[in-house]
Every structure is written in structure tokens, then in C-alpha cells.
Design an enzyme around this catalytic site. Structure first.
Site, mmCIF file in Angstrom:
data_model
loop_
_atom_site.group_PDB
_atom_site.id
_atom_site.type_symbol
_atom_site.label_atom_id
_atom_site.label_comp_id
_atom_site.label_asym_id
_atom_site.label_seq_id
_atom_site.Cartn_x
_atom_site.Cartn_y
_atom_site.Cartn_z
ATOM 1 N N LYS A 78 0.865 -1.182 0.000
ATOM 2 C CA LYS A 78 0.000 0.000 0.000
ATOM 3 C C LYS A 78 0.898 1.228 0.000
ATOM 4 O O LYS A 78 2.019 1.176 0.497
ATOM 5 C CB LYS A 78 -0.865 0.008 1.272
ATOM 6 C CG LYS A 78 -2.079 0.897 1.176
ATOM 7 C CD LYS A 78 -3.249 0.170 0.550
ATOM 8 C CE LYS A 78 -4.446 1.070 0.388
ATOM 9 N NZ LYS A 78 -5.617 0.351 -0.129
ATOM 10 N N GLY A 178 -27.049 0.515 1.423
ATOM 11 C CA GLY A 178 -26.082 1.181 0.560
ATOM 12 C C GLY A 178 -26.285 0.770 -0.881
ATOM 13 O O GLY A 178 -25.597 -0.108 -1.401
ATOM 14 N N VAL A 182 -21.624 -1.252 -5.422
ATOM 15 C CA VAL A 182 -21.593 -2.648 -4.980
ATOM 16 C C VAL A 182 -23.009 -3.170 -4.731
ATOM 17 O O VAL A 182 -23.393 -4.245 -5.206
ATOM 18 C CB VAL A 182 -20.730 -2.776 -3.693
ATOM 19 C CG1 VAL A 182 -20.854 -4.168 -3.097
ATOM 20 C CG2 VAL A 182 -19.273 -2.455 -4.005
HETATM 21 P P1 NAD Z 1 -20.667 3.849 -3.559
HETATM 22 O O1 NAD Z 1 -20.235 5.199 -3.105
HETATM 23 O O2 NAD Z 1 -20.924 3.590 -4.985
HETATM 24 O O3 NAD Z 1 -22.006 3.425 -2.767
HETATM 25 C C1 NAD Z 1 -22.174 3.580 -1.394
HETATM 26 C C2 NAD Z 1 -23.667 3.764 -1.133
HETATM 27 O O4 NAD Z 1 -23.883 3.750 0.273
HETATM 28 C C3 NAD Z 1 -24.236 5.074 -1.641
HETATM 29 O O5 NAD Z 1 -25.481 4.829 -2.266
HETATM 30 C C4 NAD Z 1 -24.452 5.904 -0.369
HETATM 31 O O6 NAD Z 1 -25.541 6.805 -0.476
HETATM 32 C C5 NAD Z 1 -24.758 4.803 0.614
HETATM 33 N N1 NAD Z 1 -24.546 5.142 2.021
HETATM 34 C C6 NAD Z 1 -23.577 5.882 2.596
HETATM 35 N N2 NAD Z 1 -23.754 5.927 3.921
HETATM 36 C C7 NAD Z 1 -24.855 5.184 4.189
HETATM 37 C C8 NAD Z 1 -25.543 4.833 5.365
HETATM 38 N N3 NAD Z 1 -25.123 5.244 6.547
HETATM 39 N N4 NAD Z 1 -26.650 4.059 5.261
HETATM 40 C C9 NAD Z 1 -27.082 3.612 4.069
HETATM 41 N N5 NAD Z 1 -26.459 3.903 2.924
HETATM 42 C C10 NAD Z 1 -25.359 4.680 2.985
HETATM 43 O O7 NAD Z 1 -19.562 2.857 -2.969
HETATM 44 P P2 NAD Z 1 -19.285 1.358 -3.414
HETATM 45 O O8 NAD Z 1 -18.189 1.337 -4.397
HETATM 46 O O9 NAD Z 1 -20.570 0.702 -3.708
HETATM 47 O O10 NAD Z 1 -18.670 0.749 -2.072
HETATM 48 C C11 NAD Z 1 -19.497 0.422 -0.971
HETATM 49 C C12 NAD Z 1 -18.649 -0.207 0.112
HETATM 50 O O11 NAD Z 1 -18.041 -1.404 -0.380
HETATM 51 C C13 NAD Z 1 -17.496 0.647 0.626
HETATM 52 O O12 NAD Z 1 -17.347 0.377 2.003
HETATM 53 C C14 NAD Z 1 -16.293 0.124 -0.129
HETATM 54 O O13 NAD Z 1 -15.089 0.331 0.597
HETATM 55 C C15 NAD Z 1 -16.618 -1.340 -0.195
HETATM 56 N N6 NAD Z 1 -15.988 -2.068 -1.320
HETATM 57 C C16 NAD Z 1 -16.158 -1.629 -2.581
HETATM 58 C C17 NAD Z 1 -15.582 -2.348 -3.636
HETATM 59 C C18 NAD Z 1 -15.807 -1.938 -5.067
HETATM 60 O O14 NAD Z 1 -15.493 -2.717 -5.950
HETATM 61 N N7 NAD Z 1 -16.355 -0.783 -5.349
HETATM 62 C C19 NAD Z 1 -14.833 -3.512 -3.371
HETATM 63 C C20 NAD Z 1 -14.685 -3.932 -2.046
HETATM 64 C C21 NAD Z 1 -15.287 -3.188 -1.017
#
Ligand code: NAD
Length: 372
Positions: A78, A178, A182
Site C-alpha cells: 500500500k 447502501g 456494490v
Molecule cells: P458507492 O459510493 O458507490 O455506494 C455507497 C452507497 O452507500 C451510496 O449509495 C451511499 O448513499 C450509501 N450510504 C452511505 N452511507 C450510508 C448509510 N449510513 N446508510 C445507508 N447507505 C449509505 O460505494 P461502493 O463502491 O458501492 O462501495 C461500498 C462499500 O463497499 C465501501 O465500504 C467500499 O469500501 C466497499 N468495497 C467496494 C468495492 C468496489 O469494488 N467498489 C470492493 C470492495 C469493497
């Protein structure tokens, strides 16, 4: 010894801790290469004013275990850059290119995007030193959020874990906390397998409909910038506050938002049979233990949400999008089966089982390398 980086040393790493200062650009950065027994380390480059050595090491170790848990030929590393990611584009490019040049000779580290950096930054890194993952599609990248790599992997993990919960996917009730990148794709792939989305939340509220929500229509609604709760007025369902997602009766509950959303104080409200974690560390350790005692199966984050890292590795090895999906299916299916069967046999929490499996793979890889 303190603050030197040696305080982190244990049987796995870190192998290198490098502090970088470039007087010409003002770049200050740290690179931690934790373990490269399985192959060159892949891990994101995080840019924020308040990053630290400690954070960098912990994230590098998490990548060692995540890449091993996913069964990838890559170790963990990292890097962090001490800067405000919202700086003007030209300044950011200068800083990123200076960073890339500084780590160019550290060939066992492959940078990827993380908080404060994106695919454009990775294109600059690749242009400067010839390697990076998380690239734009125009130069061979696989846009993992667009194809839904992580959501697809979650659906595969559900498909494996359902047998341990005596659950059929046909008509299974799914609740998603959320509804972002994802969460949306997880809902889409689960709906394709016959499951029914009964609730979805975002940062502004929650939508509940026990009859089932049209996933494609809700995705289109979100793409137009509107909150999930407002969908109810035109399309039916009940709009409510975002915390209500915790109380919705479901068969499968998917956290895909933030860390620590379920803790000892609210875990008793969850009414579900299977949790498959999309977000990183969405539950506290205490909450996971309480669910285990209640008979709720929890597939841990770094097994279930590995679709993104698997996709990055396939991109690095110049694979195509369809190959990425095939590898995600194969690896997440196998790894979830392995983790759950050890958990059953040894009466462990799935997270304990996953940690043992990942650590053992790193140690096995180290035993096969002469340098270790
Ligand atoms: P994103 O920003 O596209 O989506 C996150 C969603 O969560 C948004 O719709 C937001 O409005 C919502 N949100 C935020 N706070 C909230 C709450 N308190 N209650 C309900 N909804 C809430 O992000 P993403 O890429 O979908 O990632 C989501 C999570 O998954 C993150 O924690 C990220 O670290 C993890 N993650 C993502 C990936 C990836 O491929 N994108 C891979 C592994 C882990």
C-alpha cells in the site's frame, strides 16, 4: 524503534517501508511492501492530508491477507501520499508522476486506485513506470464498478452460503444497505438468480416493499441522481429513514455502505438468516460473534467482496472482462466453500476460518520461496 516501521515486524512482514520526499514537487509519501511471497504486491495509492505510516502498514497487511484469501498470485502493499486530493489537476498529475517515478524501481509493488486517486491517476502511473491496475478502459482497464465485479462476487458467495442456511434463492428476501455501485450490482445478480429485493437504503433514506422492488428500475432511478426513498411515490413501496433497513425482515442482508454499521448496540435488531458483507469491516467483531451465536451465517468481507481485487489482478495479467467474471466466479465459489467448511468442521466463526486460511496461504507461499 518506535515510528521507524520496524515496530510492525512479524512473521509475515513488512518487507520494505520506504519514505519518499521529492523536494522539486513537495511530494511526501510512504510505501509499505508487506509480503511478496505469492507474487508482486498489489495495493492502492491513497491520497489524503492526514494519512500515516500506521494506516499505510495496516492497509498493506490487509491487502496481503485479502490477496491470499482471494487465491491470487499477488502479495500485499500500500502507499500513501500526504496531500489534498482536490488540488488542481495539473498539480495532482505532477505529484502522481513524481510518486510513480520514486516507486518505479520497486518492481514488486503495483499501484492501484484508492481514496483520493482514480483511474486517471493510474493512467499517469502506468505512463510513467509501465505498471498500475485500475486503468481506464481506453488503455486496457476493466471498469470494475461498471461491470459490477464486486456485486457479482457477492452473489456468488450467497449462492454458496445459502446451502449452509437451508435457503433457496427463489423468492429469497434481500435487503441492501447502501444502494451504490456494490449494492446495486449485488441486487441485480441476485434478482437474476430469483431472489426478491425487499428493501434498499442510501445515505438519504430507505425504501421498503415486501412485494419486491424492480431492481433495474431502481438502478435507473438512482442513476438520475434521486434517492431510493423518493422512488416510492411513483412506483409504490414505503419510504422511510435510512436506519430502518436494519429492522427489515429478510433472508439475506447485505451491508454495502460504511464500516461499523452493525455493532453490539443494534445487532439484536437484525432479522435475517444470511449476511454477506460487501462493505469493508461493516460489523464489529462483537456483533459478528453475537450473530454466530444466534445462528445467522456471516460471510466475511474479504472473502465475499474480493471481486474488485480479483478483477484488478485479471486486468494486470491482460485478461478480458469476461475472463474477469469467470475468475471471480471460480475463486469466490471455491474460497467461500473452503472457509465455510472449515468453520463448520472446527466450530469457528467464518471470519476466524478465513483468517486462518489466508495466513496459511501466505506462510505456504513463503515456504516455497528461496528468499524466505
Ligand atoms: P458507492 O459510493 O458507490 O455506494 C455507497 C452507497 O452507500 C451510496 O449509495 C451511499 O448513499 C450509501 N450510504 C452511505 N452511507 C450510508 C448509510 N449510513 N446508510 C445507508 N447507505 C449509505 O460505494 P461502493 O463502491 O458501492 O462501495 C461500498 C462499500 O463497499 C465501501 O465500504 C467500499 O469500501 C466497499 N468495497 C467496494 C468495492 C468496489 O469494488 N467498489 C470492493 C470492495 C469493497
Amino acid at each position: 524503534m518506535n515510528d521507524s516501521g520496524f515496530e510492525f515486524c512479524d512473521e509475515l512482514g513488512p518487507e520494505k517501508v520506504i519514505h519518499i520526499h521529492d523536494a522539486a514537487t513537495g511530494l511526501k509519501a510512504i510505501l509499505v511492501v508487506d509480503n511478496v511471497a505469492a507474487g508482486p504486491s498489489i495495493g492502492g495509492t491513497r491520497m489524503a492530508p492526514d494519512v500515516s505510516l500506521d494506516e499505510c502498514f495496516r492497509l498493506a497487511r490487509a491487502m496481503t491477507l485479502k490477496n491470499a484469501a482471494a487465491g491470487l498470485p499477488h502479495g500485499g502493499g500500500k502507499s500513501v501520499i500526504f496531500a489534498d486530493p482536490r488540488m488542481p489537476g495539473a498539480d495532482k498529475e505532477r505529484l502522481i508522476r513524481a510518486f510513480a517515478k520514486a516507486v518505479g524501481q520497486i518492481t514488486d509493488y503495483i499501484p492501484g486506485p484508492d481514496m483520493g486517486t482514480d483511474e486517471t491517476c493510474m493512467a499517469w502511473v502506468k505512463d510513467t513506470i509501465g505498471r498500475a491496475v485500475g486503468l481506464p478502459r481506453d488503455i486496457g482497464g476493466i471498469p470494475l464498478d461498471e461491470i459490477g465485479a464486486t456485486g457479482f462476487g457477492l452473489a456468488v458467495a450467497v449462492d454458496v452460503a445459502k446451502d449452509d442456511c437451508d435457503l433457496s434463492l427463489s423468492g429469497a428476501r434481500v435487503a441492501i444497505q447502501g444502494f451504490g455501485s456494490v449494492g446495486q450490482h449485488a441486487a441485480r445478480f441476485l434478482a437474476e438468480k430469483g431472489a426478491r429485493l425487499v428493501a434498499a437504503s442510501d445515505s438519504r433514506g430507505c425504501l421498503i416493499n415486501s412485494e419486491g422492488i424492480d431492481v433495474a428500475a431502481l438502478m435507473a432511478w438512482k442513476a438520475s441522481g434521486k434517492p431510493v426513498a423518493d422512488y416510492a411515490e411513483q412506483h409504490g413501496g414505503q419510504p422511510t429513514h435510512r436506519e430502518a433497513i436494519i429492522d427489515v425482515a429478510s433472508d439475506i442482508w447485505i451491508p454495502a455502505a460504511r464500516p461499523d454499521v452493525i455493532n453490539e448496540a443494534n445487532v439484536h435488531r437484525l432479522d435475517t438468516r444470511l449476511v454477506v458483507q460487501g462493505a469493508n469491516i461493516p460489523f464489529t467483531a462483537g456483533a459478528e460473534k453475537m450473530l454466530h451465536e444466534k445462528g445467522v451465517l456471516v460471510v466475511p468481507d474479504f472473502i465475499a467482496n474480493a471481486g474488485g481485487v480479483i478483477c484488478a489482478a485479471v486486468e494486470y495479467h491482460e485478461g478480458s472482462e469476461s475472463q474477469a467474471m469467470n475468475v471471480i466466479e471460480e475463486k469466490i465459489r471455491y474460497n467461500t466453500e473452503q472457509v465455510l467448511s472449515r468453520a463448520r468442521a472446527e466450530n469457528l466463526l467464518p471470519r476466524e476460518s478465513a483468517n486462518i486460511q489466508a495466513r496459511q496461504r501466505v506462510l505456504n507461499a513463503m515456504a516455497l520461496r528461496r528468499t524466505y
